[in-house]
Enzyme design. Sequence first.
Site, PDB file in Angstrom:
ATOM      1  N   LYS A   1      -8.597  -0.855  23.842  1.00 19.46           N
ATOM      2  CA  LYS A   1      -9.330   0.404  23.886  1.00 19.46           C
ATOM      3  C   LYS A   1     -10.109   0.682  22.606  1.00 19.46           C
ATOM      4  O   LYS A   1     -11.121   1.393  22.650  1.00 19.46           O
ATOM      5  CB  LYS A   1      -8.343   1.570  24.062  1.00 19.46           C
ATOM      6  CG  LYS A   1      -7.444   1.486  25.288  1.00 19.46           C
ATOM      7  CD  LYS A   1      -8.115   2.065  26.510  1.00 19.46           C
ATOM      8  CE  LYS A   1      -7.111   2.367  27.621  1.00 19.46           C
ATOM      9  NZ  LYS A   1      -7.779   3.038  28.754  1.00 19.46           N
TER      10      LYS A   1
ATOM     11  N   GLU B   1     -13.993   4.153  31.686  1.00 14.75           N
ATOM     12  CA  GLU B   1     -13.151   5.240  32.183  1.00 14.75           C
ATOM     13  C   GLU B   1     -13.900   6.550  32.022  1.00 14.75           C
ATOM     14  O   GLU B   1     -14.325   6.898  30.916  1.00 14.75           O
ATOM     15  CB  GLU B   1     -11.804   5.297  31.440  1.00 14.75           C
ATOM     16  CG  GLU B   1     -10.897   4.120  31.777  1.00 14.75           C
ATOM     17  CD  GLU B   1      -9.429   4.323  31.360  1.00 14.75           C
ATOM     18  OE1 GLU B   1      -9.172   5.221  30.530  1.00 14.75           O
ATOM     19  OE2 GLU B   1      -8.575   3.579  31.864  1.00 14.75           O
TER      20      GLU B   1
ATOM     21  N   GLN C   1      -5.315  -5.236  27.844  1.00 19.75           N
ATOM     22  CA  GLN C   1      -4.378  -4.121  28.029  1.00 19.75           C
ATOM     23  C   GLN C   1      -3.083  -4.585  28.701  1.00 19.75           C
ATOM     24  O   GLN C   1      -1.987  -4.250  28.261  1.00 19.75           O
ATOM     25  CB  GLN C   1      -5.055  -3.031  28.860  1.00 19.75           C
ATOM     26  CG  GLN C   1      -4.297  -1.716  28.936  1.00 19.75           C
ATOM     27  CD  GLN C   1      -5.084  -0.621  29.679  1.00 19.75           C
ATOM     28  OE1 GLN C   1      -6.254  -0.804  30.020  1.00 19.75           O
ATOM     29  NE2 GLN C   1      -4.445   0.506  29.925  1.00 19.75           N
TER      30      GLN C   1
ATOM     31  N   THR D   1     -15.520   3.739  21.883  1.00 25.53           N
ATOM     32  CA  THR D   1     -15.399   4.894  22.783  1.00 25.53           C
ATOM     33  C   THR D   1     -16.726   5.638  22.690  1.00 25.53           C
ATOM     34  O   THR D   1     -17.221   5.874  21.581  1.00 25.53           O
ATOM     35  CB  THR D   1     -14.245   5.821  22.343  1.00 25.53           C
ATOM     36  OG1 THR D   1     -13.029   5.079  22.348  1.00 25.53           O
ATOM     37  CG2 THR D   1     -14.116   7.029  23.262  1.00 25.53           C
TER      38      THR D   1
ATOM     39  N   ARG E   1      -9.255  -4.588  30.464  1.00 24.28           N
ATOM     40  CA  ARG E   1      -8.025  -4.550  31.271  1.00 24.28           C
ATOM     41  C   ARG E   1      -7.158  -5.769  31.047  1.00 24.28           C
ATOM     42  O   ARG E   1      -5.929  -5.684  31.175  1.00 24.28           O
ATOM     43  CB  ARG E   1      -8.386  -4.464  32.753  1.00 24.28           C
ATOM     44  CG  ARG E   1      -9.209  -3.256  33.139  1.00 24.28           C
ATOM     45  CD  ARG E   1      -8.463  -1.964  32.908  1.00 24.28           C
ATOM     46  NE  ARG E   1      -9.281  -0.810  33.285  1.00 24.28           N
ATOM     47  CZ  ARG E   1      -8.992   0.433  32.943  1.00 24.28           C
ATOM     48  NH1 ARG E   1      -7.916   0.712  32.227  1.00 24.28           N
ATOM     49  NH2 ARG E   1      -9.783   1.422  33.315  1.00 24.28           N
TER      50      ARG E   1
ATOM     51  N   ASP F   1     -13.990   5.916  27.914  1.00 27.21           N
ATOM     52  CA  ASP F   1     -12.910   5.191  27.237  1.00 27.21           C
ATOM     53  C   ASP F   1     -12.976   3.726  27.702  1.00 27.21           C
ATOM     54  O   ASP F   1     -12.175   3.267  28.518  1.00 27.21           O
ATOM     55  CB  ASP F   1     -11.581   5.856  27.632  1.00 27.21           C
ATOM     56  CG  ASP F   1     -10.371   5.139  27.059  1.00 27.21           C
ATOM     57  OD1 ASP F   1     -10.508   4.486  26.015  1.00 27.21           O
ATOM     58  OD2 ASP F   1      -9.295   5.241  27.677  1.00 27.21           O
TER      59      ASP F   1
ATOM     60  N   ASP G   1      -6.082  10.530  23.203  1.00 29.52           N
ATOM     61  CA  ASP G   1      -6.445  10.396  24.606  1.00 29.52           C
ATOM     62  C   ASP G   1      -5.251  10.763  25.474  1.00 29.52           C
ATOM     63  O   ASP G   1      -4.139  10.280  25.245  1.00 29.52           O
ATOM     64  CB  ASP G   1      -6.892   8.960  24.884  1.00 29.52           C
ATOM     65  CG  ASP G   1      -7.765   8.873  26.120  1.00 29.52           C
ATOM     66  OD1 ASP G   1      -8.284   9.918  26.580  1.00 29.52           O
ATOM     67  OD2 ASP G   1      -7.941   7.756  26.639  1.00 29.52           O
TER      68      ASP G   1
ATOM     69  N   GLU H   1     -14.116  10.240  31.540  1.00 34.65           N
ATOM     70  CA  GLU H   1     -13.251  11.296  31.004  1.00 34.65           C
ATOM     71  C   GLU H   1     -14.082  12.474  30.509  1.00 34.65           C
ATOM     72  O   GLU H   1     -15.279  12.353  30.234  1.00 34.65           O
ATOM     73  CB  GLU H   1     -12.425  10.772  29.816  1.00 34.65           C
ATOM     74  CG  GLU H   1     -11.588   9.558  30.135  1.00 34.65           C
ATOM     75  CD  GLU H   1     -10.534   9.268  29.074  1.00 34.65           C
ATOM     76  OE1 GLU H   1     -10.308  10.138  28.201  1.00 34.65           O
ATOM     77  OE2 GLU H   1      -9.948   8.174  29.135  1.00 34.65           O
TER      78      GLU H   1
ATOM     79  N   HIS I   1      -5.793   9.134  39.029  1.00 33.39           N
ATOM     80  CA  HIS I   1      -5.936   7.889  38.264  1.00 33.39           C
ATOM     81  C   HIS I   1      -4.564   7.307  37.926  1.00 33.39           C
ATOM     82  O   HIS I   1      -4.328   6.103  38.111  1.00 33.39           O
ATOM     83  CB  HIS I   1      -6.725   8.161  36.980  1.00 33.39           C
ATOM     84  CG  HIS I   1      -6.737   7.017  36.004  1.00 33.39           C
ATOM     85  ND1 HIS I   1      -7.500   5.884  36.192  1.00 33.39           N
ATOM     86  CD2 HIS I   1      -6.054   6.818  34.842  1.00 33.39           C
ATOM     87  CE1 HIS I   1      -7.297   5.044  35.167  1.00 33.39           C
ATOM     88  NE2 HIS I   1      -6.436   5.589  34.340  1.00 33.39           N
TER      89      HIS I   1
ATOM     90  N   GLU J   1      -9.906   0.946  39.548  1.00 31.84           N
ATOM     91  CA  GLU J   1      -9.510   1.636  40.781  1.00 31.84           C
ATOM     92  C   GLU J   1     -10.450   1.296  41.930  1.00 31.84           C
ATOM     93  O   GLU J   1     -10.011   1.015  43.048  1.00 31.84           O
ATOM     94  CB  GLU J   1      -9.501   3.156  40.546  1.00 31.84           C
ATOM     95  CG  GLU J   1      -8.442   3.602  39.558  1.00 31.84           C
ATOM     96  CD  GLU J   1      -8.697   5.007  39.030  1.00 31.84           C
ATOM     97  OE1 GLU J   1      -8.287   5.977  39.683  1.00 31.84           O
ATOM     98  OE2 GLU J   1      -9.336   5.131  37.960  1.00 31.84           O
TER      99      GLU J   1
END
Lengths: 431, 431
Positions: free
Chosen positions: B256, B202, B243, B260, B240, B236, B130, B204, B137, B377
């Site tokens: 993560k 996420e 993380q 996926t 949080r 993804d 990744d 992507e 971002h 975000e």
Amino acid sequence: MIPGIDDTHNPARTSWVPGAEGHPDFPVQNLPLGIFSTPGGPRRAGVAIGDSVLDLPLIAALLPRAAAACLSTPTLNALFALPAADRVALRRRLSELLSDESHRAAVEPALLPVASCTLHLPCAIGDYTDFYVGIHHANNIGRQFRPDNPLLPNYKWVPIGYHGRASSVQPSGVPVVRPNGQRKAPDADAPAFGPSARLDYELELGVWVGRGNDLGTPIPIGEAGEHVAGFCLLNDWSARDFQAWEYQPLGPFLAKNFHTSVSPWVVTAEAMAPFRVAQPPRPEGDPHPLPYLWDEADQARGALSIELEVQLETAAMREAGLPPVTLSRGSATNMYWTVAQIVTHHASNGCNLAPGDLLGTGTLSAPEREGFGSLMEITRGGAEPLSLPTGETRRFLEDGDTLTLRGTARADGRVPIGLGACTATILPARA
Amino acid sequence: MIPGIDDTHNPARTSWVPGAEGHPDFPVQNLPLGIFSTPGGPRRAGVAIGDSVLDLPLIAALLPRAAAACLSTPTLNALFALPAADRVALRRRLSELLSDESHRAAVEPALLPVASCTLHLPCAIGDYTDFYVGIHHANNIGRQFRPDNPLLPNYKWVPIGYHGRASSVQPSGVPVVRPNGQRKAPDADAPAFGPSARLDYELELGVWVGRGNDLGTPIPIGEAGEHVAGFCLLNDWSARDFQAWEYQPLGPFLAKNFHTSVSPWVVTAEAMAPFRVAQPPRPEGDPHPLPYLWDEADQARGALSIELEVQLETAAMREAGLPPVTLSRGSATNMYWTVAQIVTHHASNGCNLAPGDLLGTGTLSAPEREGFGSLMEITRGGAEPLSLPTGETRRFLEDGDTLTLRGTARADGRVPIGLGACTATILPARA
């Protein structure tokens, strides 16, 4: 469940195979599994005994049915997917076949000199994960970046790990091409691209995953042992200059993924049973692990009494006929987390492990300099170069250097068993 | 080499397959490849056309020999290992077979309604990497941690990436089990273990690797295009809270690797040819990339004009019969590095990529809130909850939420082609 000790570990047991008795790595008490080939032949499963390789497909008819059914593929993945009980049955039968003179006539034709064999990776590696459980290494490296606060706050709670590159894991003996990459000198305005000037090794233990778990289904710590097929040595080659520049915020990438070496024989969890010892108690004041990582039986027998050694031979030493120098001697007991804790943590969020996955422990340094597991630690980031018998010095690895890891499991009253060498020579960077 | 535009892209070309013309994702100009099965049948290669799947092994005799020889396996890895020219030949032939009425009698029996098919991962993924090339971002996330210095010094020099977990990559539709894990509240003395309270997505783009490279052999940037087989959408999923606690110093791991998601169809590099645009110029003052990452042709055509959209449907919205809400709309042109730069950087140290490897771009956020690619975000780390038409609010994802990514490539005078949906529903954590 951690495997137990049985008659296959009996020190009185000997093998009729010439050279097996007293072999530093592969006496009949070891019986490691691997994948080998002979010129023109297919990759197939074998067992190391002394300086010979036992060709398993050739004697499949003599083996337990479950294991024999896994011998038609060029990897050990299918064998590792079996319940641990089937691996135990295979071990008992192999021990019998190689000890009992009455089997010699049937088995001896399946023995090959190891020198005539090429050794391959034992498994098709689905995923390779590297941990960071060598607390003295974490301290030594952390101190170079953060003198007052070497260990980050999560270290004593979380078995820190990250995903590595499966495709570039190579068996012992495959040369390491010095990687090109970006590095930035502290006083430079911009990075430059070129060969790593700070190429290093990392002494690690590798763990081969046996039975997997389904996505979404964690592995309770009491069952983690059933998911471990065996052990090897692992060299996590590292370009320290690339690492310093690239690793924030997502961790090491090109600094590590150009090559990882493993010793080719899988010393099974069963073979390791007599060498399990109590996990060293945590230092006073360290937190107690969270319940999902705690198991009394694992604490009592979760550490591995394996002596580790690193040797360096430079091109000049080879030319002068000088023997390799020992860079360090340490022990695999320098792990802050046990293998079971690593496995359980990895699957605690539901992540699915698969047979043949590879886990690295992270660099296993002893507390003192004589047992440091990387040049980054031994030379303090290059500040204190090593002097060699040739008059050469080393801050990091040079082209032509051959680096060899060895590991021997020892316990009172037991025949020592070895992991076999993990070795590679550094080749110059390509233009 | 970047693939060129040919008659397969001609907007005047139509298909005799009912429903193909005007299909938002899969008109005859797309022809994405995938792996599907029907009840009781094996996994096999197919092509999406309208709402149908073309069963490739059934028409192997009509296909170019090189591609036809790759259809006996349950993955696209062998097909992706072919030189790009063989993929081009396959595309041209498929376009002919599905456009020209004269082939209808021979081909129509090999068409299946997609609703009767199960779609699988297109490849056995050797390694999944990744990246982090969505600069907006990186800015948005960095600002939450380091308000004055959101981008680290290496960002504009290094296409930052890290290794992810291959085993837990799942095709669209497979539900996501909320992971358990360690998280530590800022004011807590110790971490706790339990279900993630900050589960996020996420947005992507995924890149499927075509031809691989040998260990030790980099991929020059002018050749990177030949190593790209195609594209998909990639989610993804990220915890949080895990993380924030685990990611230092080695990067994201259990935050993560629990799941996926990818859209199951591979939109080939060839299909994407008309939608390639110039890479947006770097802002004034940004450094010029190092020579190994620079190619004028790549700069001229290295960006992808793909509109991206994220939709959320909660359980309450489903019950009330309300349509999903759009969380964001953005563009794949928000990449600071091109796909070729990613591929070349990845192999620049000699790391070997293999056919069927998966690369993620990293979250592709637009500069403005309407185009942010994650809840982290959009809600500013949960500080500004979203209001939904049901009266519900969302800081992060709740159990029962269904998240869907979509992407459509558009260009003037061209028939738009889509990547197909990448969707999954959140299930509660297991005890």
